[in-house]
Design an enzyme around this catalytic site. Sequence first.
Site: not given
Ligand code: BG6
Ligand code: MG
Length: 215
Positions: A48, A115-117, A10, A8, A45, A169
């Site tokens: 959004r 995450s999309k980031n 984040d 993973d 995890g 995590d």
């Molecule tokens: C996960 C995080 O990796 O990504 C979450 O643990 C988060 O907290 C999720 O909401 C989505 O992330 P993002 O960057 O697409 O908003």
């Molecule tokens: Mg995580």
Amino acid sequence: MIQAVIFDLDGVLVDTAHYHFLAWQRLAKELGIHFTEQENEQLKGVSRMRSLEIILEMGNLQLSLDEMNKLAEKKNKWFVQYINKIKPDEIFPGVKELIQRIRESKIKVALASSSKNANTVLDLLHIKNIFDALVDGTMITHTKPDPEIFLLAAKKLNVLPSQCLVYEDAEAGVDAALAAGMKCVGVGSPNTLRSAHFVVAATPEFTLEKIKSIV
Ligand code: BG6
Ligand code: MG
């Protein structure tokens, strides 16, 4: 025998989980909703939109989809501002070395982040090229605890789910790994991550030797 390790992002490779928390807390405050670090565990995890739904449920607030989209966008803007300052040396100590050792022993390595980031964070850390496969929030339909993200990572690596070990995590992430039929190392507190096969306080504590000892 473990043939592939799936990380993973984040909270496992870098402390971006904290920035997610700060941005959600800022939004919750604007909405008049009390939101603690303990409550934030439920958001780790998950996607959004699901995170926003959980916060709104906490505050007994019902909003239109349009309003929700605007709030999610606002939170993301803050999150992106926070992470833009990340430097390559902010990767958790020992993580890069662990991944290097895993790869040298011919075990495949993937990243699976909701995450999309994720791509932005990997670019900022200069670690995009150390993975054999990448799966992020733009490639999946169902968020963790659904196993989709890990099953897709295994498919991309061409290994069976039973041959994979996941580092997570988040409680939702541990559940997703287990639902995928994979072994799982929880990174964090044994109280929150009690369903994981193993729990460590920091990612590199689950060493290559420990990975190889899994039967
Ligand atoms: C996960 C995080 O990796 O990504 C979450 O643990 C988060 O907290 C999720 O909401 C989505 O992330 P993002 O960057 O697409 O908003
Ligand atoms: Mg995580």
